[in-house]
Design a protein around this motif. Structure first.
Motif: not given
Length: 161
Positions: A97-118
């Protein structure tokens, strides 16, 4: 692993001593194995085998308790094995669960970064380099926000640094 070995060893010793308390007579589990003809090593191996089979709740049924004392001890050992198994599954679930939470947090961060760059029309080659940068940071475990950590620390703790 060591904990399981020690636990099974102690259970094996107690399993043997319960039969020994009754002089290995016909009311004990060991009577069917003719204990007078077995070496101490063979007796220990049989006891340890019973302990492992019981604590893992496999329970083949080839070494069975005959007296009330043996049945009580066998039930206690099965309970310990069940609790140990539940604890292990719980720990593994918490880790996953901890690993999954870390993955979700990273994916959210990357989505925000990609949206910002676009939104800011970053060039494609720069977007790729920025994504690679964050993937590398993730790989080396360098995604901890130092400002956030310092903000959460108490003033005396910060002062002691």
């Amino acid at each position: 692993m060591a904990c399981m070995f020690v636990t099974s060893h102690v259970m094996a010793c107690f399993w043997y001593f319960i039969a020994d308390l009754h002089d290995f007579d016909h009311t004990t589990w060991i009577f069917q194995y003719d204990p007078d003809t077995k070496t101490i090593g063979s007796k220990y191996l049989l006891c340890w085998y019973w302990a492992i089979v019981t604590v893992t709740t496999v329970g083949y049924g080839d070494v069975i308790p005959n007296s009330d004392e043996e049945r009580t001890f066998a039930a206690l050992c099965s309970f310990v094995g069940s609790v140990g198994f539940a604890f292990l599954v719980g720990k593994m679930s918490a880790i996953a669960n901890g690993a999954e939470q870390s993955n979700i947090k990273f994916q959210n961060k990357m989505s925000n970064i990609v949206a910002f760059m676009k939104a800011n029309r970053f060039p494609v080659h720069l977007r790729r380099r920025i994504r690679e940068f964050y993937e590398e940071k993730r790989y080396v475990g360098d995604l901890i926000d130092a400002d956030e950590v310092f903000h959460e620390l108490s003033f005396p703790l910060l002062n002691s640094w």
